[in-house]
Design a protein around this motif. Structure first.
Motif, short mmCIF file in Angstrom:
data_model
loop_
_atom_site.label_atom_id
_atom_site.label_comp_id
_atom_site.label_asym_id
_atom_site.label_seq_id
_atom_site.Cartn_x
_atom_site.Cartn_y
_atom_site.Cartn_z
N GLU A 111 0.81 -1.21 0.00
CA GLU A 111 0.00 0.00 0.00
C GLU A 111 0.84 1.26 0.00
O GLU A 111 0.30 2.36 0.01
N ASP A 112 2.17 1.11 0.01
CA ASP A 112 3.00 2.32 0.12
C ASP A 112 3.05 3.08 -1.20
O ASP A 112 3.26 2.52 -2.27
N ARG A 156 -0.69 -0.64 -8.31
CA ARG A 156 -1.75 -0.13 -7.43
C ARG A 156 -1.27 -0.19 -5.99
O ARG A 156 -0.58 -1.14 -5.61
N PHE A 157 -1.66 0.82 -5.20
CA PHE A 157 -1.25 0.84 -3.80
C PHE A 157 -2.36 0.23 -2.96
O PHE A 157 -3.30 0.91 -2.57
N ALA A 158 -2.26 -1.08 -2.72
CA ALA A 158 -3.31 -1.76 -1.97
C ALA A 158 -2.68 -2.64 -0.91
O ALA A 158 -1.62 -3.22 -1.14
N ALA A 159 -3.33 -2.72 0.23
CA ALA A 159 -2.80 -3.50 1.35
C ALA A 159 -2.66 -4.96 0.95
O ALA A 159 -3.46 -5.49 0.18
#
Lengths: 591, 505
Positions: A60-61, A296-299
């Motif tokens: 997510e960063d 994509r910034f995703a956890a």
């Protein structure tokens, strides 16, 4: 209830009408609503990239900026993106071995004494604004790691350029790269032999942009570097330190300063959501196969379902048993790859005064005998990677080709099996009658480490130890540095360097936290780091590994498992243990 | 009153100050900001550690770090805010702007939906107290209220996104499925409507038959992939809404009000066609302007029809106009669905606030936002509907047992008038307070919902800040939520005073 009946009647009529009328559908043939452009083609050459988009997430960063050579922006999250944009002379392959990137140029060791390395940049290599990549860029890269601007109160030099490499490169190569301004060839001379020379990044950022943006000419900048004129270089350093950063999320740097030297360049960046790379039109090498790479910034815990739904196409989720079973449940639409990472778990024995195992070699051996290494791997690691085994070396990994050779020459397998009786005998030999209290320290929360300690306790308490679970949230901050542990359980993440272990195992190594002192090990490290001959390096590694086993510096346990998964329609995805991550060959991916 | 407000503000300011101090101290002591670097074997580890120490000011004493932060915040009063940077050097103020935008987008619809649904359900359960419907709703609201968000999100993604997307590729509904859906809907609706056995059977039968036929028919004509409403449906539904609204809140006997709303629908129908070319490719400003003019049209129509019930006629016409504007908007959206499916074959996403690099016209982009929003919105709404419906129910029940309600009944007012005019308004008073406070809490973001749906909003910023032991993002979060809580508290008090004349004294 009169009014209600009226309403009911109305509702009935209305419903019927709705039913009939709602059945009229939007006529697909009639007005063309789908005419609007589908993901506007970012055109490459005819045989070049397609219009496809591959969606990736590494976490997510947020992407942090073009210049990922400052300590703040130096992270794997940033480099997975920037490595696609700026290529250099070398790269890590799928076995984490370093390779020369022939499209970018060539690296050749032309003399061993003195050690001189010759670099040749590909003739047609240009930055994305068309300016050739030359010796000047190598000069700035070196200068950024050369100059100090005064000293701190404690006497350490303050860097002029806020470069993540410190002044290391400048110290190893005091004279800097030698070549002609604008030339494609240059040499680098090291004062001492440096086995990790291939890892030195000799070209990172475009020098002509730094010069232009700080208002000096390239010639003046080169002259200032040659004259070591700190004042003249100050504006350049100022730009280098701040001008290539992106402190405002979502605002891509100006394309005229954030130049690409790789297959991709920056396309768009949506803060908090994603960054998309598009082909670099001035890339001279093999064009990338896929037109758009979107990070994509995703956890991490959203990745598996996102992959299943097509919101992501390539993922490297956290390797847990649950993740793996979820991925396998998806079926053939998704390909799963498991592998060993460069992160490895180990038990380090504290040699500092007062620690339980510091004084007695017998007790250390007894401890090593009772640690159930195979059981730990079987219970905690094998469910994720059935091929995983215990790790019997520190400087090489089980998936590397020289692992077998080094292990067989340095270790006889004496601690592979648990030997409770042998351990008890060793404790008796040490002259101890009371149960020996051993505090195992690690950072919490970390369920896997808690499980490891529990398994060790089950086994070693039978032999006459009293294992204490000393997990602590402040373990790295307090306990480890203060030496407040008998055995430390944590992981090192390998960097692919040949000489990095010296820091840990040498008596005065900066990362030697256990107070381990062994002159033979020190000598072997000195020999290893001062030669360029791979054979000698291997011999010395065998000596070091053997000594570390004999004196029981600590016990290696296993390499952390890694899991990658990708949409089966994508060709060319190859997981790698190296820190470049799954995207290391993203330019070859194609659907 | 002014003195009261000023005193409240001064106290709140002090509370915020002390809170920020405590939070700052707690955050910087909550862990080791260098933990990830300590395990690294990289040769440049010392430079990395030194770099982070410099960026975060880890070598400074705690009071100086706090002072630096405080002076930066104090700059906000003179127009140059400095909330510092996070550990990667990103400006926290711009992070905050971006996070706040994402969060507002995420929670606004969910909050309004939860309030509206919650209040309606609350009133219905209060009217049908101790009925099967009441028990069922009570059971469901408690169930939703106690849902573990993580788990519910995973289920929603599995059924709402993955399975739905598989289905929409070739939408088929079997006869059995249609009957099951029809039976469920029939059961729910008859429970809500209540009444005698005969009436219940009639409701259930009608609903069931309608649903089954509709589902099968829609599937047959391929409505799921290329749906449309069309002018007739828009006008019919708006008419029904107008009549229903008047019947519920004014009574159909008030002819002038009824005519006002019907005229509004008439004007709306003309505008529906007149504005069609303008709505081909609109923008948000245009739509906002149209919404405002719709309200104006409603007010004007109400004014001229109104007579003795001018106020009521104006209000109801305006509401009807807004509803019709909404229907027209929905009509265009529904029409764009077909083209949208071509652009995005799997419409519902499991992560993200928007599809990366999505390029469609206005309606398709709006649909993309909507499809990204729908799952987190459902989740947030389900969770918070429980609170609102329970509060409304108990507040409504309490009011319904008041003497003045009994008086109203005994003087022969219809049940509708008693409920909507006498009971409902008074029942709303305590709910207002809850709504105001809830808004403040929601601005803080829904930490877990944001994480599981990959929205990087306020909650994500807070959580990441804590994970990295990085005080600046956490403090920025605190500033916004703390201020919002203080302001909303004040607003709630003031609203309370204005709603309930007794409190003002």
């Amino acid at each position: 209830m009169k009014i209600n009946r009226k309403i009911l009647g109305g509702v009935a009529v209305l419903s019927a009408a709705t039913l009939v009328l709602a059945a009229c559908t939007s006529d697909p043939e009639g007005e063309e609503t789908s005419e609007s452009p589908t993901a506007e083609a970012t055109t490459g050459s005819a045989a070049g990239p397609n219009d496809d988009t591959i969606l990736i997430s590494v976490g997510e960063d947020e992407w942090a900026g073009y210049n990922n050579m400052t300590p703040d922006t130096y992270s794997t999250y940033n480099s997975v993106v920037n490595d696609r944009v700026r290529e250099t002379f070398t790269y890590f392959d799928e076995e984490s071995a370093i390779q020369i990137n022939e499209e970018f140029g060539n690296v050749e060791l032309i003399s061993e004494d003195p050690m001189v390395v010759e670099y040749t940049i590909a003739e047609d290599a240009v930055w994305s604004d068309g300016t050739p990549i030359t010796y000047d860029d190598a000069l700035l890269t070196w200068a950024a790691q050369k100059f100090a601007d005064g000293e701190n109160e404690d006497g350490t030099p303050v860097q002029l350029f806020n470069h993540v490499g410190g002044l290391d490169y400048g110290e190893r190569v005091p004279a800097g790269p030698q070549g002609e301004p604008g030339g494609k060839t240059f040499t680098v001379e090291y004062t001492n032999p440096f086995p990790d020379y291939l890892l030195t990044t000799v070209i990172d950022l475009p020098a002509h942009v730094a010069a232009e943006q700080s208002g000096v000419s390239l010639e003046d900048m080169a002259a200032a570097i040659a004259a070591e004129d700190i004042e003249a270089l100050r504006p350049v350093a100022e730009f280098w330190n701040t001008g290539w950063l992106s402190p405002v999320p979502g605002e891509l740097p100006d394309p005229s300063i954030a130049l690409s030297s790789g297959p991709y360049t920056y396309g768009s960046w949506e803060a908090g959501q994603s960054i998309t790379l598009v082909p670099n039109e001035n890339w001279w090498g093999t064009p990338p196969a896929t037109g758009n790479l979107t990070f994509r910034f995703a956890a991490a815990d959203t990745h598996v379902q996102a992959l299943q739904n097509g919101d992501l196409n390539v993922i490297e989720p956290q390797a847990t048993v649950d993740t793996l079973s979820q991925l396998e449940a998806i079926g053939d639409a998704v390909t799963v790859g498991t592998y060993d990472t460069l992160i490895w778990e180990h038990l380090d024995i504290n040699f500092k005064e007062g620690a339980a195992l510091a004084e007695s070699q017998e007790l250390r051996e007894a401890f090593a005998m009772c640690v159930p290494r195979q059981l730990i791997v079987d219970n905690l690691i094998a469910p994720m990677n059935p091929e995983a085994g215990i790790m019997n070396a520190r400087e090489v990994f089980p998936f590397q080709e020289n692992y077998e050779e080094i292990v067989s020459a340095s270790y006889d397998g004496r601690y592979d099996e648990v030997d409770i009786e042998g351990a008890a005998a060793k404790i008796a030999e040490a002259g101890v009658t009371e149960p020996v209290q051993v505090r195992i320290g690690y950072n919490t929360p970390n369920p896997r480490r808690t499980d490891i300690v529990a398994l060790i306790k089950d086994s070693c308490d039978q032999a006459g130890f009293e294992i204490v679970d000393n997990g602590n949230a402040d373990f790295f901050g307090v306990d480890l540095t203060a030496g407040d542990f008998d055995v430390a359980l944590y992981a090192w993440s390998g960097s692919g360097q040949i000489a990095s272990g010296q820091n840990i195992y040498a008596s005065d190594g900066a990362q030697n936290v256990t107070g381990y002192v062994n002159e033979d090990v020190d000598a072997a490290w000195d020999a290893l780091t001062s030669t360029l001959d791979p054979e000698v390096q291997k011999e010395q590694t065998i000596i070091i590994e053997g000594l570390l086993w004999d004196t029981l510096f600590g016990i290696p346990l296993f390499a952390h498992p890694g899991v990658a998964a990708w949409d089966s329609t994508i060709q060319g995805v190859v997981p790698t243990p190296s820190q470049s991550g799954i995207v290391w060959n993203a330019e070859e991916w194609v659907r | 009153m002014t003195r009261y407000i000023l005193r409240r503000l001064a106290i709140s300011f002090g509370v915020l100050f002390v809170g920020s101090f405590l939070l700052y101290i707690m955050v910087i002591n909550s862990g080791d900001p260098l933990e990830d670097l300590r395990q690294s074997t990289a040769s440049n580890r010392d430079v990395l550690i030194q770099g982070r120490i410099d960026t975060m000011g880890l070598d400074l004493p705690w009071y100086q770090r706090y002072w630096d932060w405080l002076t930066g915040v104090a700059g906000c009063f003179t127009g140059n805010c400095d909330l510092g940077t996070d550990q990667t050097g990103t400006d926290v103020l711009s992070m905050l702007e971006q996070a706040a935008t994402a969060t507002l987008r995420l929670v606004t619809i969910a909050t309004f939906a939860a309030i509206i649904i919650g209040i309606i359900v609350g009133i219905l359960t209060a009217i049908r107290q101790y009925s099967g419907f009441d028990y069922a709703v009570t059971f469901l609201t408690f169930l939703f209220f106690s849902l573990p968000v993580f788990w519910a999100a995973v289920l929603l993604k599995e059924y709402g996104a993955i399975r739905f997307n598989d289905w929409i590729a070739d939408p088929q509904i079997s006869v059995l499925q249609a009957f099951i859906v029809g039976a469920v809907l029939a059961f729910i609706l008859q429970a809500v409507m209540g009444g005698s056995m005969r009436r219940r059977l009639f409701t259930a039968g009608a609903t069931g038959a309608f649903s089954v036929i509709a589902l099968l028919y829609f599937t047959y004509v391929g409505w799921w992939r290329s749906p449309a409403l069309g002018p007739v449906i828009v006008i019919l539904v708006s008419l029904a809404f107008a009549v229903g609204l008047v019947a519920l809140f004014a009574g159909l006997g008030k002819r002038r009000v009824l005519y006002a709303t019907l005229t509004t629908v008439g004007v709306g129908s003309v505008l529906y066609f007149a504005l069609a070319p303008l709505l081909e490719e609109p923008n948000w400003w245009l739509l906002l302007g149209l919404l405002v003019s719709a309200v104006v049209v409603g007010l004007v129509v109400g004014y001229f029809w109104g007579g003795y019930s001018r106020g009521q006629a104006m209000a109801m016409s305006a509401i009807t106009a807004v509803f019709m504007a909404g229907m027209t908007f929905a009509d265009h959206l529904v029409y764009a669905w077909h083209g949208f499916l071509e652009l995005k074959p799997r419409p519902i996403s499991t992560i993200g606030a928007s599809t990366p690099n999505f390029q469609g016209d206005f309606w398709e982009t709006t649909l993309d936002w909507g499809t990204q929003l729908i799952l987190p919105t459902i989740l947030l709404t389900l969770i918070s509907v429980a609170t609102y419906s329970r509060y409304t129910r108990s507040s409504m029940l309490e009011t319904m047992n008041q003497d003045y309600v009994r008086t109203a009944r005994s003087k022969g007012l219809s049940e509708r008038t008693v409920i909507t005019k006498h009971a409902f308004r008074n029942a709303l008073i305590p709910i207002t307070t809850i709504i105001a406070l809830d808004f403040a809490a929601l601005i803080g973001g829904a930490v877990i919902t944001e994480t599981v749906f990959g929205w990087n909003g306020m909650g994500a910023m807070f959580r990441e800040g804590l994970d990295h032991v990085d005080p600046n993002p956490v403090m920025a979060f605190f500033l916004v939520t703390g201020t919002a809580a203080v302001v909303m508290n004040l607003v709630a008090d003031l609203a309370y005073a204005s709603l309930d004349p007794r409190i003002r004294r």
